[in-house]
Design an enzyme around this catalytic site. Structure first.
Site, PDB file in Angstrom:
ATOM      1  CE  LYS A  27      -3.725  -0.488   2.204  1.00  0.00           C
ATOM      2  NZ  LYS A  27      -4.619  -0.765   3.343  1.00  0.00           N
ATOM      3  NE  ARG A  96      -6.759   2.528   4.363  1.00  0.00           N
ATOM      4  CZ  ARG A  96      -7.096   2.557   3.068  1.00  0.00           C
ATOM      5  NH1 ARG A  96      -6.650   3.521   2.283  1.00  0.00           N
ATOM      6  NH2 ARG A  96      -7.856   1.610   2.571  1.00  0.00           N
ATOM      7  N   GLY A 105      -8.436  -7.222   4.450  1.00  0.00           N
ATOM      8  CA  GLY A 105      -9.311  -7.436   5.595  1.00  0.00           C
ATOM      9  C   GLY A 105      -8.688  -8.156   6.760  1.00  0.00           C
ATOM     10  CG  MET A 107      -2.903  -7.447   9.180  1.00  0.00           C
ATOM     11  SD  MET A 107      -1.165  -7.159   8.874  1.00  0.00           S
ATOM     12  CE  MET A 107      -1.207  -6.566   7.188  1.00  0.00           C
ATOM     13  NE  ARG A 340      -5.805  -4.587  -3.385  1.00  0.00           N
ATOM     14  CZ  ARG A 340      -6.395  -4.656  -2.206  1.00  0.00           C
ATOM     15  NH1 ARG A 340      -5.688  -4.502  -1.106  1.00  0.00           N
ATOM     16  NH2 ARG A 340      -7.689  -4.886  -2.103  1.00  0.00           N
ATOM     17  CG  HIS A 456      -3.170 -47.132  -2.806  1.00  0.00           C
ATOM     18  ND1 HIS A 456      -4.429 -47.347  -3.325  1.00  0.00           N
ATOM     19  CD2 HIS A 456      -2.306 -47.798  -3.593  1.00  0.00           C
ATOM     20  CE1 HIS A 456      -4.324 -48.128  -4.379  1.00  0.00           C
ATOM     21  NE2 HIS A 456      -3.060 -48.432  -4.566  1.00  0.00           N
ATOM     22  NE  ARG A 581       2.807 -45.787 -10.426  1.00  0.00           N
ATOM     23  CZ  ARG A 581       2.105 -44.652 -10.331  1.00  0.00           C
ATOM     24  NH1 ARG A 581       2.164 -43.935  -9.232  1.00  0.00           N
ATOM     25  NH2 ARG A 581       1.341 -44.258 -11.327  1.00  0.00           N
ATOM     26  CD  GLU A 768      12.592 -45.718  -3.327  1.00  0.00           C
ATOM     27  OE1 GLU A 768      11.411 -45.368  -3.171  1.00  0.00           O
ATOM     28  OE2 GLU A 768      12.934 -46.667  -4.047  1.00  0.00           O
ATOM     29  CB  SER A 787      14.253 -41.709 -10.936  1.00  0.00           C
ATOM     30  OG  SER A 787      12.992 -41.068 -10.875  1.00  0.00           O
ATOM     31  N   GLY A 789      12.864 -40.565  -5.723  1.00  0.00           N
ATOM     32  CA  GLY A 789      11.526 -40.926  -5.250  1.00  0.00           C
ATOM     33  C   GLY A 789      11.204 -40.092  -4.028  1.00  0.00           C
ATOM     34  CB  THR A 790      10.451 -36.485  -3.682  1.00  0.00           C
ATOM     35  OG1 THR A 790       9.373 -36.451  -4.623  1.00  0.00           O
ATOM     36  CG2 THR A 790      11.734 -36.023  -4.362  1.00  0.00           C
ATOM     37  CG  ASN A 791       5.629 -39.698  -3.291  1.00  0.00           C
ATOM     38  OD1 ASN A 791       5.728 -38.492  -3.432  1.00  0.00           O
ATOM     39  ND2 ASN A 791       4.812 -40.434  -4.006  1.00  0.00           N
ATOM     40  CB  CYS A 855       9.512 -40.700 -10.613  1.00  0.00           C
ATOM     41  SG  CYS A 855      10.285 -41.815  -9.412  1.00  0.00           S
ATOM     42  CE1 TYR A 875      12.576 -38.438 -15.072  1.00  0.00           C
ATOM     43  CE2 TYR A 875      14.798 -38.444 -15.981  1.00  0.00           C
ATOM     44  CZ  TYR A 875      13.801 -39.061 -15.246  1.00  0.00           C
ATOM     45  OH  TYR A 875      14.010 -40.292 -14.692  1.00  0.00           O
TER      46      TYR A 875
END
Length: 903
Positions: A27, A96, A105, A107, A340, A456, A581, A768, A787, A789-791, A855, A875
């Site tokens: 602002k 303000r 809204g 603050m 804004r 799952h 898989r 993983e 690859s 496996g971030t899960n 992946c 990738y």
């Protein structure tokens, strides 16, 4: 933060600009920018976010702040020719909030500061309007009492309603000066009774207390909740804007309004906004009185209307974007109170971005930065008709977006059976497992009473583009009795129609009509962006996607397990498969072979079971390689624990007990039960699975490798171009990979010798486990690709069971600010991300040409895609329906990095 004696805490509107949002808040920076443009902005000054940080950390204002405020207030008084709250002709100001990011809204704001029992009469004389003065005074006491002194707002509202009832009028505008004087006395009495002190009469005390209140409002519950929702950092603080008051409540020639330079809902150009005569800004926001469309201002006050239209054009050209504007007209004089870059719908974002390119205001690179993957995702999924009448019966976790309607069914067999008969069904389970896959495929959507966004049901549903709501705990699912009971006691029987909204997590009884998405039709090739009848939105999406594809470095692959999913992914722009898989190929009728494998007592029995599976696996791979011909396909060898392919232990125990009581033959079930007990693990996800299975069950992995190699050879014979990568899951040490690799290479050599076809199959692994990430340099000696496996990597780094934690304590963690967002949803850059980064560096140090991808579910998350671009992956791979989102974000990441480099 410590206070710097040379630090400047207050800036006049003439000193700032729009690039100082970090310091002056959105602002304040924009008020300064409009002032510099020569637009009519009431004079004022901004107290910086740095002052707020000092206050919040130390509990008191910076020592230098009071003197700086005094100096700027003196300058403001000289400019205005009057003093704050003086008796005869008072200067009044507003105080303000204004954080870096818009938090509408959330603050606090206080108007009309400087009014007192003494100055209200001076204001009445100055304005020649006694009613206006007393109305302004009652507004000050009401806002100040609620915001600064913590008085319950309803007490003031009730008192005002009582005054209107006594006068027998409906609107506060019908109260005259005498009525408002009485309201002021009532309000002052409320303040005294609730706080034990009189309403402050010293104008400087009013201003100082209001500034503190704005600082404190940064940490209110509602502000914290909003920041969590919008992922706004909690350490930014808010600026405070002190602005000389202009009045829209001086009579019919005054008023206040909001305006947009384009329609924020559609993006179309035109006159959009609302105006309210004889009102202050809070009246428009609060909806106390009905506004009129902004276009009507032309007939009310044409001079101000024409000036406003010119200013709106100036601002949009200057900001090169849709602008959201607040203004006040004081007796025919137009004043700009705020501007804004305006919020907009997803559709408007894409339309406006391309419109601005066509107008020459921005280039394609900037247009790409004006849209997000989250907005594209909103456009892709069908939605329920928001105007339809609905009966909500529950709410869970919005796991996979979309709108699905169908008859409730409680097992996969029924889902498939009814679906084949032409019925649309919703599969309802407590939780799903791999055995439910057929039912999930057959269903329009999936509803579970347990699990979270990475359960799952959620992961598989997203992979199929299937609507899914998980963790609807208030719904009691009874699969045996084939019914679901709501919190109110209503019972939904099998066959009753339900509707689920995967974008909100809401569950409805009955059919809610849906509206299809033309954007999905475009991605699937059913609508061409160049056609004369193409939707304007589709054309905008097409243009921005085309540019994103030209500039992105990251390639985008799909997580797909069959030819149908692969074909869909290819239509959506997938450049290969990053995760196939193979466990999904072991379900249905093929389970009997897995059971034979597990029950095998001799090498011969085991070999027979594997030989039976081999041709089935080969057929699957041939179809998959054909669908992705010419593009890479990464096939993951069997990953889950074997017990997942066996019957449920409870059901099997009951079956055996019944057979024994009836003296019926049950030898096979008994052997199965013994196998289930033998394979039972307390924590199977950290037990006998992945590469460990391949090492413990002789022939299992080599059977899969042979099926892959023979399928690749068959495709080459058919003049195809299979590009196959074999991925070993859950590797924790290079020795595991070396053993499996050696066995795989022997099998591949055998297939080459048998077929006479030269095969080049890459062998790599999933990263993983934390140990795999830490020893990535060693593992790269035996891996041609990684690859991530971030899960599982997130699960093992945090020590979280992803099927349990989201429903059990993640809500509390989010509310307490421990998480800004679930680490299963967006990658934890500091923890999991640090391991990914170090593994990338170590892997490339050992093998410079190693191929690197991801992946896990993070591969389709917009924020995570930017991180993967930054750390240098080649990738990302994600669910087919998230491919366009990943493509867009990969382009945005590349454009953003290029912009940073040029700066």
């Amino acid at each position: 933060m410590s206070e710097n004696n040379d630090q400047k805490f207050v800036y006049d509107f003439t000193e700032g600009n729009r690039d100082l949002k970090d310091l002056l808040g959105g602002k304040g920076a924009n008020l300064a920018e409009m002032t510099n443009l020569g637009l009519p902005v009431p004079p004022g000054f901004t107290i910086t976010t740095e002052a707020c940080k000092v206050y919040l950390e130390s509990g008191s204002e910076p020592v230098a702040l009071r003197d700086e405020v005094t100096a700027h207030l003196d300058a403001l008084e000289r400019k205005m020719g009057k003093k704050l709250g003086q008796a005869d002709d008072p200067l009044l100001v507003s105080v303000r909030s204004g954080a870096k990011f818009s938090m509408p809204g959330m603050m606090d704001t206080v108007l009309n500061i400087g009014l007192s029992d003494e100055s209200v009469t001076g204001l009445a004389r100055q304005a020649d309007n006694e009613r206006f003065a007393w109305d302004s005074y009652r507004r000050l006491i009401q806002m100040f009492g609620k915001t600064v002194l913590g008085v319950e707002g309803e007490l003031f509202e009730d008192a005002l309603d009582e005054a209107k009832a006594e006068k027998k009028v409906a609107s506060d505008t019908d109260l005259d000066a005498a009525d408002l004087k009485k309201v002021v006395e009532r309000f002052k009495g409320i303040v005294k009774a609730e706080t034990g002190r009189d309403f402050p009469q010293d104008p400087r005390e009013q201003m100082d207390l209001a500034i503190e209140a704005v600082f404190n409002s940064w940490n209110t519950d509602r502000a914290k909740l909003y920041r969590r929702q919008e992922r706004i950092p909690g350490d930014l603080g808010t600026a405070v804007n002190v602005c000389s008051m202009v009045f829209g409540n001086l009579g019919p020639d005054s008023g206040t309004g909001v305006a947009f330079t384009r329609d924020p809902a559609s993006g179309h150009q035109g006159v959009y906004g609302d105006y309210l005569q004889n009102a202050q800004g809070e009246d428009v926001v609060a909806g106390i009185r009905n506004t009129v469309p902004l276009a009507e201002l032309e007939s009310i006050d044409k001079k101000s209307y024409d000036q406003l239209m010119q200013i709106m054009e100036t601002l949009e050209t200057h900001y090169k974007d849709l602008c959201d504007i607040e203004f006040t007209i004081e007796r025919g004089q137009l004043w700009m109170l705020q501007t804004r870059v305006g919020k907009r719908t997803a559709g408007a974002a894409f339309r406006i971005a391309t419109q601005l390119v066509d107008q020459g205001l921005i280039d394609e690179a900037e247009a790409l930065q004006r849209v997000t993957g989250a907005q594209l995702a909103q456009l892709m999924f069908p939605k329920f008709d928001e105007h339809a009448k609905v009966e909500q019966i529950g709410r869970g976790i919005a796991a996979s977006p979309g709108a699905a309607v169908g008859k409730a069914v409680f097992d996969s067999y029924t889902a498939v059976k009814w679906s084949r008969s032409g019925e649309k069904v919703i599969l309802i389970r407590r939780e799903t497992n791999p055995d439910d896959l057929d039912g999930m495929i057959a269903a329009e959507g999936i509803l579970t009473s347990r699990g979270g966004k990475t359960s799952h049901a959620a992961v598989v549903a997203r992979g199929m583009g299937k609507t899914c709501v998980c963790g609807a705990e208030e719904l009691e699912v009874d699969t045996k009795r084939r019914r679901m009971t709501t919190a109110s006691g209503a019972v939904i029987e099998e066959g009753d129609v339900v509707s689920i909204d995967g974008s909100t997590g809401k569950v409805y009884l009955g059919e809610v009509p849906v509206v299809p998405s033309p954007v999905v039709e475009y991605f699937e090739g059913r609508m061409h962006a160049g056609a004369d009848d193409a939707d304007e939105l589709v054309q905008a999406v097409h243009r921005i996607m085309a540019y994103a594809d030209r500039v992105r470095r990251l390639r985008v692959r799909a997580n797909a397990d069959n030819a149908e999913d692969a074909s869909r992914a290819r239509r959506f722009g997938a450049q290969g498969i990053g995760l196939c898989r193979t466990e999904h190929m072991f379900l249905g009728e093929r389970r009997q072979y897995v059971e034979r494998l597990i029950l095998a007592d001799t090498d011969a029995e085991r070999d027979d079971a594997l030989k039976a599976l081999l041709p089935l696996q080969k057929t699957d791979f041939v179809e998959l390689f054909e669908a992705m011909d010419g593009l890479p396909v990464t096939v993951r060898l069997l990953d889950p624990p074997l017990h997942e392919f066996l019957p449920d232990i409870t059901e099997l125990s009951v079956r055996v007990a019944l057979a024994e009581s009836r003296k019926e033959p049950h030898e096979n079930d008994l052997r199965l039960l013994q196998a289930v007990h033998r394979l039972h693990e307390q924590n199977p996800m950290l037990g006998l699975r992945g590469v460990r299975l391949g090492l413990v069950i002789p022939g299992l992995f080599t059977m899969q490798v042979r099926a892959i190699a023979e399928a690749a050879a068959q495709r080459i014979d058919a003049k195809g171009d299979p590009r196959v990568e074999i991925m070993i899951p859950l590797v924790g040490t290079v020795q595991e990979l070396e053993i499996v690799r050696e066995d795989a290479e022997k099998v591949i050599a055998e297939v080459v010798a048998e077929t006479g076809v030269e095969l080049k199959l890459a062998l790599g692994t999933m990263i993983e486990l934390p140990r795999a990430a830490v020893t990535a340099g060693q593992i790269a000696e035996a891996a041609e690709f990684f690859s991530f496996g971030t899960n599982d990597l997130t699960q093992t780094v945090w020590g979280f069971s992803r099927d349990d934690v989201e429903a059990s304590f993640f809500t509390a963690y989010l509310e307490k600010g421990i998480f800004g967002v679930s680490p299963f949803e967006t990658i934890d850059k500091d923890g999991v991300g640090a391991l990914v980064r170090s593994a990338v560096q170590a892997g490339r140090a050992t093998r410079p040409d190693i191929k690197l991808g991801v992946c896990g579910e993070h591969g389709g998350d917009p924020e995570s895609v930017h991180f993967f671009h930054e750390v240098g992956l080649d990738y990302v791979s994600c669910s087919p329906f998230r491919i366009p989102v990943a493509r867009l974000e990969a382009g945005r990441a590349a454009a953003e990095a290029k912009g940073s480099d040029s700066r």
